[in-house]
Write a protein that holds these residues in place. Structure first.
Motif, PDB file in Angstrom:
ATOM      1  N   ARG A  26       0.936  -1.451   0.097  1.00 52.31           N
ATOM      2  CA  ARG A  26       0.038  -0.029   0.007  1.00 52.31           C
ATOM      3  C   ARG A  26       0.978   1.475  -0.153  1.00 52.31           C
ATOM      4  NH1 ARG A  26      -3.202  -1.379   5.260  1.00 52.31           N
ATOM      5  NH2 ARG A  26      -1.044  -2.129   5.851  1.00 52.31           N
ATOM      6  N   LEU A  27       2.153   1.228   0.062  1.00 54.51           N
ATOM      7  CA  LEU A  27       3.006   2.206   0.048  1.00 54.51           C
ATOM      8  C   LEU A  27       2.962   2.962  -1.274  1.00 54.51           C
ATOM      9  CD1 LEU A  27       6.363   0.902   1.454  1.00 54.51           C
ATOM     10  CD2 LEU A  27       4.826   2.699   2.345  1.00 54.51           C
ATOM     11  N   SER A  28       2.758   4.410  -1.329  1.00 60.21           N
ATOM     12  CA  SER A  28       2.986   4.991  -2.465  1.00 60.21           C
ATOM     13  C   SER A  28       4.606   4.984  -2.978  1.00 60.21           C
ATOM     14  CB  SER A  28       2.522   6.678  -2.350  1.00 60.21           C
ATOM     15  OG  SER A  28       3.429   7.366  -1.530  1.00 60.21           O
ATOM     16  N   GLY A  29       4.709   5.457  -4.221  1.00 60.35           N
ATOM     17  CA  GLY A  29       5.812   5.357  -4.843  1.00 60.35           C
ATOM     18  C   GLY A  29       6.845   6.489  -4.001  1.00 60.35           C
ATOM     19  N   GLY A  30       6.266   7.687  -3.651  1.00 61.61           N
ATOM     20  CA  GLY A  30       7.010   8.486  -2.960  1.00 61.61           C
ATOM     21  C   GLY A  30       7.639   8.002  -1.606  1.00 61.61           C
ATOM     22  N   GLU A  31       6.516   7.385  -0.809  1.00 61.82           N
ATOM     23  CA  GLU A  31       6.776   6.818   0.525  1.00 61.82           C
ATOM     24  C   GLU A  31       8.033   5.687   0.322  1.00 61.82           C
ATOM     25  OE1 GLU A  31       2.580   6.829   2.897  1.00 61.82           O
ATOM     26  OE2 GLU A  31       2.923   5.480   1.127  1.00 61.82           O
ATOM     27  N   ALA A  32       7.875   4.771  -0.680  1.00 61.36           N
ATOM     28  CA  ALA A  32       8.897   3.858  -0.732  1.00 61.36           C
ATOM     29  C   ALA A  32      10.215   4.415  -1.016  1.00 61.36           C
ATOM     30  CB  ALA A  32       8.441   2.935  -1.978  1.00 61.36           C
ATOM     31  N   GLN A  33      10.131   5.626  -1.872  1.00 56.38           N
ATOM     32  CA  GLN A  33      11.385   6.092  -2.384  1.00 56.38           C
ATOM     33  C   GLN A  33      12.018   6.794  -1.042  1.00 56.38           C
ATOM     34  OE1 GLN A  33      11.121   9.094  -5.105  1.00 56.38           O
ATOM     35  NE2 GLN A  33      13.148   9.596  -5.328  1.00 56.38           N
ATOM     36  N   GLU A  34      11.304   7.389  -0.097  1.00 51.41           N
ATOM     37  CA  GLU A  34      11.917   7.859   1.003  1.00 51.41           C
ATOM     38  C   GLU A  34      12.538   6.772   2.168  1.00 51.41           C
ATOM     39  OE1 GLU A  34       9.911  10.786   3.589  1.00 51.41           O
ATOM     40  OE2 GLU A  34       8.731  11.500   1.877  1.00 51.41           O
ATOM     41  N   LEU A  35      11.666   5.945   1.916  1.00 52.54           N
ATOM     42  CA  LEU A  35      12.170   4.538   2.777  1.00 52.54           C
ATOM     43  C   LEU A  35      13.544   4.067   2.504  1.00 52.54           C
ATOM     44  CD1 LEU A  35       8.663   2.887   3.647  1.00 52.54           C
ATOM     45  CD2 LEU A  35      10.281   3.982   5.452  1.00 52.54           C
ATOM     46  N   ARG A  36      13.646   3.884   1.152  1.00 55.02           N
ATOM     47  CA  ARG A  36      14.758   3.532   0.490  1.00 55.02           C
ATOM     48  C   ARG A  36      15.834   4.287   0.743  1.00 55.02           C
ATOM     49  NH1 ARG A  36      11.084   1.442  -3.347  1.00 55.02           N
ATOM     50  NH2 ARG A  36      11.557   3.273  -4.525  1.00 55.02           N
ATOM     51  N   ALA A  37      15.624   5.746   0.831  1.00 56.85           N
ATOM     52  CA  ALA A  37      16.783   6.606   1.011  1.00 56.85           C
ATOM     53  C   ALA A  37      17.323   6.491   2.310  1.00 56.85           C
ATOM     54  CB  ALA A  37      16.135   8.043   0.521  1.00 56.85           C
ATOM     55  N   SER A  38      16.375   6.417   3.395  1.00 62.19           N
ATOM     56  CA  SER A  38      16.596   6.272   4.646  1.00 62.19           C
ATOM     57  C   SER A  38      17.505   4.895   4.915  1.00 62.19           C
ATOM     58  CB  SER A  38      15.435   6.204   5.623  1.00 62.19           C
ATOM     59  OG  SER A  38      14.553   7.364   5.384  1.00 62.19           O
ATOM     60  N   ARG A  39      16.931   3.992   4.258  1.00 62.11           N
ATOM     61  CA  ARG A  39      17.676   2.584   4.513  1.00 62.11           C
ATOM     62  C   ARG A  39      19.197   2.817   3.839  1.00 62.11           C
ATOM     63  NH1 ARG A  39      15.420  -2.278   1.255  1.00 62.11           N
ATOM     64  NH2 ARG A  39      16.013  -0.887  -0.339  1.00 62.11           N
ATOM     65  N   ASN A  40      19.305   3.483   2.712  1.00 62.06           N
ATOM     66  CA  ASN A  40      20.802   3.808   2.477  1.00 62.06           C
ATOM     67  C   ASN A  40      21.390   4.527   3.238  1.00 62.06           C
ATOM     68  OD1 ASN A  40      19.914   2.294   0.123  1.00 62.06           O
ATOM     69  ND2 ASN A  40      19.843   4.089  -1.321  1.00 62.06           N
ATOM     70  N   LEU A  41      20.970   5.438   3.764  1.00 64.16           N
ATOM     71  CA  LEU A  41      21.729   6.363   4.892  1.00 64.16           C
ATOM     72  C   LEU A  41      22.109   5.299   6.033  1.00 64.16           C
ATOM     73  CD1 LEU A  41      19.868   9.648   4.939  1.00 64.16           C
ATOM     74  CD2 LEU A  41      22.111   9.281   3.855  1.00 64.16           C
ATOM     75  N   LEU A  42      21.368   4.350   6.540  1.00 65.72           N
ATOM     76  CA  LEU A  42      21.731   3.662   7.483  1.00 65.72           C
ATOM     77  C   LEU A  42      22.811   2.525   7.031  1.00 65.72           C
ATOM     78  CD1 LEU A  42      18.134   2.785   8.861  1.00 65.72           C
ATOM     79  CD2 LEU A  42      19.852   3.944  10.083  1.00 65.72           C
ATOM     80  N   TYR A  43      22.755   2.203   5.760  1.00 60.71           N
ATOM     81  CA  TYR A  43      23.977   1.260   5.468  1.00 60.71           C
ATOM     82  C   TYR A  43      25.225   2.318   5.284  1.00 60.71           C
ATOM     83  CZ  TYR A  43      20.608  -2.218   3.594  1.00 60.71           C
ATOM     84  OH  TYR A  43      19.536  -3.219   3.232  1.00 60.71           O
ATOM     85  N   VAL A  44      24.992   3.341   4.884  1.00 62.53           N
ATOM     86  CA  VAL A  44      26.284   4.220   4.851  1.00 62.53           C
ATOM     87  C   VAL A  44      26.965   4.290   6.506  1.00 62.53           C
ATOM     88  CG1 VAL A  44      27.376   6.559   4.424  1.00 62.53           C
ATOM     89  CG2 VAL A  44      25.764   5.303   2.871  1.00 62.53           C
ATOM     90  N   ARG A  45      25.893   4.447   7.330  1.00 61.98           N
ATOM     91  CA  ARG A  45      26.516   4.395   8.575  1.00 61.98           C
ATOM     92  C   ARG A  45      26.983   3.402   9.046  1.00 61.98           C
ATOM     93  NH1 ARG A  45      21.846   5.747  13.086  1.00 61.98           N
ATOM     94  NH2 ARG A  45      21.717   7.508  11.787  1.00 61.98           N
ATOM     95  N   LEU A  46      26.688   1.922   8.773  1.00 62.99           N
ATOM     96  CA  LEU A  46      27.208   0.886   9.143  1.00 62.99           C
ATOM     97  C   LEU A  46      28.576   0.911   8.480  1.00 62.99           C
ATOM     98  CD1 LEU A  46      24.368  -1.920   8.688  1.00 62.99           C
ATOM     99  CD2 LEU A  46      25.701  -0.959  10.964  1.00 62.99           C
TER     100      LEU A  46
END
Length: 83
Positions: A26-46
């Motif tokens: 049920r996620l919109s494309g924009g919501e999914a994009q924001e979540l993926r961007a947040s996840r990428n930042l967490l990967y960078v933090r790791l």
């Protein structure tokens, strides 16, 4: 790192939560994009946490050297951009 369970005691749980949210159809494309961007930042933090020391994790010598070289290039480019 995340796939191997190597964590900074915070990012792994956040990545797992985001992965669960991304599974929601049920996620919109924009919501999914924001979540993926947040996840990428967490990967960078790791990755940053893994590269804080000058020694690789056991069995990750080649990957460590490659990642450390890329991090140094990014840091140099960032310093040049914001100087």
């Amino acid at each position: 790192m995340f796939a191997q369970g190597i964590d900074d005691d915070e990012s792994g749980a956040k990545i797992a939560a985001i992965n669960s949210q991304l599974a929601d159809d049920r996620l919109s494309g924009g919501e999914a994009q924001e979540l993926r961007a947040s996840r990428n930042l967490l990967y960078v933090r790791l990755a940053d946490a893994a590269l804080e020391s000058d020694a690789p994790l056991p069995g990750a010598d080649v990957e460590f050297e490659h990642a450390l070289g890329l991090k140094r290039q990014c840091d140099a480019a960032r310093a040049h951009t914001f100087a």
